[in-house]
Design an enzyme around this catalytic site. Structure first.
Site, PDB file in Angstrom:
ATOM      1  N   GLU A  96       0.712  -1.173  -0.100  1.00  0.00           N
ATOM      2  CA  GLU A  96       0.006   0.009  -0.014  1.00  0.00           C
ATOM      3  C   GLU A  96       0.780   1.541   0.235  1.00  0.00           C
ATOM      4  O   GLU A  96       0.331   2.373  -0.615  1.00  0.00           O
ATOM      5  CB  GLU A  96      -1.002  -0.020   1.186  1.00  0.00           C
ATOM      6  N   SER A 379     -59.193 -13.023  31.161  1.00  0.00           N
ATOM      7  CA  SER A 379     -59.586 -13.263  32.492  1.00  0.00           C
ATOM      8  C   SER A 379     -58.209 -12.897  33.331  1.00  0.00           C
ATOM      9  O   SER A 379     -58.570 -13.020  34.561  1.00  0.00           O
ATOM     10  CB  SER A 379     -60.246 -14.700  32.732  1.00  0.00           C
TER      11      SER A 379
END
Length: 773
Positions: A96, A379
C-alpha cells in the site's frame, strides 16, 4: 544597428513570454490555492469521533459471562499497533505505501508518477493515496473520484498527521480496512478466513490479507479462489522487490495453497453473520428499547450507540433464555404462519428480565416483538380489577361468599359464565380458581361502590397496568374493551403478588460500560403497590388454579409452589359470522403464573386472520397449550426446592380460609346494584346488529377451563324477544381424564350444584332463544 535592434526585440519578446508564462502560472497557482482553500473550507469537520472504528457491543448475562456481540452490520475486532507482527507490517507497507514512514501526509514522488499516468490514460487511472489518505477517506469522505474530494483528502491528511503519530495512523488503517463479507479490520479477517491470531498466520496468508482490501469482493477467496491466489503472489513479489523478504521466502510462500487452512463457510453462513445467536434476538430487542429510553443516550442514533464499543451487562439467565426460545420455536402446534406464541420471565423478587421470546423463530428488526406488543388479556385481568382491589380496600377474606347467577343483567347487557350455569353461593377463592365471570363482575362493582369508581384502575396502575381512563366498565373487568397489555407488562404485574406487594418494572439492563470505562446506570420503577396481606391472599387463591377444578389443573409441577391465572379472548361477533367460526373458537389464550423465584407470562394467538379464516382460531384442545409451555419451561429453569410464599403477620387463617388479621369477614354478597356510572357498558365496538336484535360480545367473552370460556352478552333492542348467539353447551359432569371423578372441592355452594367441566363432553342443541337469526 539593425541587427542589434533585432536582438533586443527578440530578448524583449522572450522576456515578455517568460513574464507572461510566469503570470499565467502564478495566476493558475493562485486560482488553484483559492480552489483548494474553498474545497478545504467545505471539507467535513475534523472530528476525532469519526476516526474511531465501529466496534461491536458486547452483551453479558447476569453472571457477567459474554453471551453475544452486536456487530450492527460490521463484524470487527480491534488490534493495537504493538500486537501487529512485523511480517504483517512489511506486507501492508510493500503493498500500500512502502515509503509511509519517510514522507509526510502525501507522497509527492509517487504522486508525480500518478499524475503523468492520469494525463496519458485518464483521470483516476492510477492512484497515489498514502495510508494516511486512506484513513481519512474511510473516516470522513466517500470513494468518489473528483478534484474536490482529492483536495479535501489532502487537507484532512495534513490535519491527521499533525494530531497523530505514524504508528497510530497505521493502527487506524489496519482496523478500518474492509475485507469483504462484512468483515472489517485485519484481526477480524484473520479469524474469519483462517481462524488464527495475527501472529499465527503463514507468510502466504499474511500476503493474501494484505492484498485483499484493494478490491475485496474481487479477491474474495470463497468466490474467486484463482484471483485470490494471484493477488497473494503479487503481494509476495512486492515484498521481495522492496527488500522485505528474500526471493526464497517469496517462492516458498507462492507455492503454498491458501485453501489449506481456510475456514469452510456456506453461502448462508456468510450472509447471516448477525444471526449466529437467534435465541438472543428477543432479549436484544428489549435492550435496544431500554437504550433508547435512557437519558444518557437521548438524541443519539441507535446505530452509532451500538457501534461504539459498549459493554452491556444484563439480567439475562442464559439457560432460561435458551430454554424459552427453543420451546417456543419447537412446539408442534402452529396451524399457520399467523399463529404465534410470546412469553416473558422475570425475577419475582426484583423484576429483573430473566428471559423473553418475541415469537417463534423471532428475528430482531424484521419481526414485531409480540412479548412487548399488547394483546387482549382475557380473565388474567380479574385479580387486578376485582379480587385484588376488594381485598386491598374492603379486606374481604378468601372465604367471602358471592352469589353466582346463570345470567347477570347490567342495564340491558347480559353477562354469563363460560358454561351459562349458576354455581350458587361460591367463595371468592373458588370463583377465581374456576374463573367464574359473574362473581368477578359483582366483586368489581362492589369495589367501585365502596372504594370509589376509580379504585380498580388505581390498583391496576400501581402494578404498571395503565388505563387511558379510570372510568372502567364491566367488560374491562372481564378482559375486554381497553384491557390490553403485553406479556412483559403482565409478568411484572403478577410478580407484585409474589413479591409481597412491591412492584418492580421489568428491566433487562443492569449497567452499560463505555469504551472509555464510563459506567452508565439504568433506573427502573419500584414501589409499594399494595398491602402485603393483599398480595399473599391473592397468591393463595391463585394457587388454587392448579387444584382440582381449577383452570390450570394438570399443569402443576411437583415440588414447586405455583400461583397462576389463565385467560381467553375471542374475536368480535362480525368475525365469527363472516368466517363461520365455531362458538368455542378463541383468538387469544393466556397463562400468567409465578413461583417465589420466577414469574412467567405466556400468550398464544394470531397476528392476523388467514384467508377465509382457515385455521385462524384456537380450538378447545389447543387452549391448554400455553399451560404446557409454561409447565415445560418452568420445570427446566426452576429449582425444585419446595420454597413457598411467606405468609405475612398481617394475615391469619380462619376456617380454612385467609383473612386480614383482626378483621373477620362473614358477609355473604347476594346481590349488587349496578353503579350509575355503568349505565353505558363499553364493548370495544365489537358488536353486530340488524333490525331485530343486537348482540354485544365482551372481549373476551369466555374463560377457562380447557374449552373456550366465553360469555354471550346480549342487549335487546326493539324486539321484546331476546335472541342470543348459540354456544357449545358443556356437560355438568367432570371428565375423568383431567379431574377426579368423585372428590369435590371445598366450597360453600349448594350440594346440588356441580362444578363446571374443564373439557367439552357432548354438544347440546341450543334452545329456542339461542338460535342465530
Amino acid at each position: 544597428m539593425t541587427r542589434k535592434k533585432k536582438k533586443r526585440n527578440i530578448k524583449k519578446i522572450i522576456l515578455q513570454i517568460v513574464a507572461g508564462l510566469f503570470l499565467l502560472f502564478a495566476s493558475l497557482f493562485i486560482c488553484a490555492m483559492l480552489l483548494f482553500l474553498y474545497y478545504a473550507y467545505k471539507a467535513p469537520k475534523f472530528d476525532e469521533a469519526a476516526l474511531r472504528d465501529q466496534l461491536p457491543t458486547k452483551i453479558y448475562d447476569k453472571d457477567d459471562n459474554l453471551v453475544t456481540e452486536l456487530q450492527m452490520g460490521q463484524k470487527r475486532e480491534r488490534v493495537k499497533f504493538k500486537e501487529v507482527p512485523d511480517q504483517l507490517k512489511n506486507a501492508v507497507l510493500a503493498t500500500e505505501d512502502n515509503r509511509f514512514y519517510e514522507h509526510g501526509a502525501i507522497d509527492f514522488k509517487r504522486l508525480t508518477g500518478a499524475v503523468f499516468s492520469n494525463v496519458s490514460s485518464g483521470f483516476g487511472s492510477q492512484g497515489a493515496s498514502t495510508i494516511t489518505q486512506q484513513v481519512v477517506k474511510r473516516s470522513f469522505l466517500t470513494d468518489k473520484k473528483s478534484l474536490e474530494r482529492k483536495a479535501q483528502e489532502a487537507y484532512l491528511s495534513y490535519r491527521l498527521e499533525q494530531e497523530y503519530s505514524k504508528d497510530e495512523i497505521f493502527e487506524m488503517y489496519l482496523n478500518k480496512i474492509y475485507y469483504s463479507d462484512g468483515i472489517y479490520g485485519v484481526k477480524t479477517a484473520a479469524r474469519y478466513y483462517f481462524n488464527k491470531d495475527l501472529n499465527q498466520l503463514t507468510l502466504a496468508e499474511t500476503a493474501y490479507l494484505a492484498g485483499l482490501p484493494q478490491v475485496p469482493n474481487t479477491y474474495n477467496i470463497y468466490d474467486n479462489p484463482e484471483a485470490a491466489e494471484k493477488r497473494k503472489d503479487t503481494v509476495l513479489y512486492l515484498m521481495n522487490r522492496h527488500g522485505r523478504i528474500t526471493k526464497a521466502e517469496m517462492e516458498e510462500a507462492q507455492n503454498q495453497d491458501l485453501s489449506t487452512n481456510l475456514v469452510q463457510r456456506t453461502a448462508a453462513q456468510r450472509q447471516n453473520l448477525e444471526q449466529n445467536d437467534p435465541k438472543y434476538a428477543s432479549y436484544i430487542n428489549v435492550i435496544k428499547q431500554e437504550i433508547r429510553n435512557n437519558k444518557e443516550f437521548e438524541g443519539k442514533d441507535l446505530q452509532d450507540i451500538l457501534t461504539s464499543g459498549l459493554s452491556i451487562y444484563t439480567n439475562m439467565d442464559n439457560n432460561a433464555q435458551t430454554s424459552l426460545q427453543n420451546n417456543t420455536d419447537n412446539m408442534n402446534i402452529y396451524k399457520n404462519k399467523y399463529q404465534q406464541a410470546a412469553s416473558s420471565i422475570v425475577d419475582t423478587k426484583t423484576g429483573a428480565l430473566i428471559a423473553i421470546s418475541g415469537g417463534r423463530n423471532y428475528k430482531d428488526v424484521v419481526d414485531r416483538n409480540l412479548a412487548t406488543d399488547i394483546h387482549p388479556v382475557g380473565s388474567t385481568i380479574k385479580p387486578f380489577l376485582s379480587y385484588g382491589p376488594v381485598i386491598e380496600n374492603e379486606q374481604w377474606s378468601t372465604g367471602h361468599r358471592i352469589q353466582d347467577e346463570a345470567e347477570y343483567d347490567i342495564h340491558g347487557i347480559k353477562f354469563r359464565n363460560y358454561d351459562k350455569q349458576s354455581h350458587g353461593l361460591v367463595t371468592m377463592r373458588d370463583a377465581i380458581r374456576r374463573s367464574l365471570n359473574i362473581p368477578a363482575l359483582k366483586t368489581f362493582q362492589a369495589v367501585q361502590q365502596e372504594a370509589g369508581n376509580d379504585a380498580p384502575a388505581k390498583f391496576a396502575k400501581n402494578v404498571g397496568l395503565n388505563y387511558k381512563s379510570s372510568d372502567l366498565g364491566p367488560s374491562d373487568a372481564l378482559g375486554g374493551s381497553s384491557s390490553e397489555f403485553s406479556p412483559l407488562q403482565m409478568a411484572s404485574a403478577y410478580a407484585s403478588f409474589g413479591n409481597g406487594g412491591t412492584y418492580n418494572e421489568a428491566h433487562a439492563i443492569r449497567k452499560v460500560v463505555t469504551q472509555d470505562n464510563e459506567t452508565i446506570n439504568f433506573e427502573y420503577n419500584s414501589r409499594k403497590a399494595m398491602e402485603d396481606y393483599t398480595a399473599y391472599m391473592v397468591t393463595d387463591m391463585l394457587k388454587g388454579t392448579f387444584e382440582p377444578y381449577g383452570t390450570a389443573y394438570g399443569s402443576q409441577i411437583p415440588g414447586l409452589n405455583l400461583a397462576a391465572k389463565t385467560g381467553t379472548g375471542t374475536y368480535g361477533d362480525e368475525t365469527y359470522i363472516k368466517y363461520n367460526l365455531p362458538e368455542n373458537a378463541a383468538k387469544d389464550v393466556w397463562i400468567v403464573g409465578y413461583s417465589p423465584r420466577y414469574t412467567m407470562s405466556v400468550w398464544m394467538g394470531f397476528t392476523q386472520m388467514a384467508q377465509y379464516g382457515e385455521n385462524s382460531f384456537v380450538g378447545p384442545v389447543e387452549q391448554s397449550l400455553p399451560k404446557e409451555l409454561f409447565r415445560q419451561v418452568m420445570s427446566e429453569i426452576s429449582p425444585i426446592d419446595g420454597a413457598d410464599f411467606e405468609m405475612p403477620d398481617s394475615v391469619e387463617r380462619s376456617g380454612g380460609f385467609l383473612q386480614v388479621k383482626g378483621n373477620p369477614d362473614n358477609n355473604i354478597t347476594t346481590s349488587i346494584k349496578p353503579n350509575s356510572n355503568n349505565e353505558t357498558v363499553r364493548d370495544d365496538s365489537r358488536a353486530v346488529s340488524n333490525n331485530r336484535y343486537k348482540v354485544i360480545r365482551s372481549q373476551p367473552t369466555t374463560e377457562e377451563p380447557a374449552t373456550t370460556e366465553r360469555k354471550t352478552i346480549e342487549k335487546p333492542t326493539t324486539e321484546a324477544k331476546t335472541v342470543e348467539k348459540p354456544t357449545t353447551e358443556r356437560a355438568t359432569t367432570e371428565p375423568t381424564t383431567t379431574q377426579p371423578a368423585t372428590t369435590q372441592p371445598t366450597t360453600t355452594q349448594p350440594a346440588t350444584t356441580q362444578p363446571a367441566s374443564t373439557q367439552p363432553a357432548t354438544t347440546q342443541s341450543p334452545s329456542s332463544n339461542s338460535t342465530r337469526p
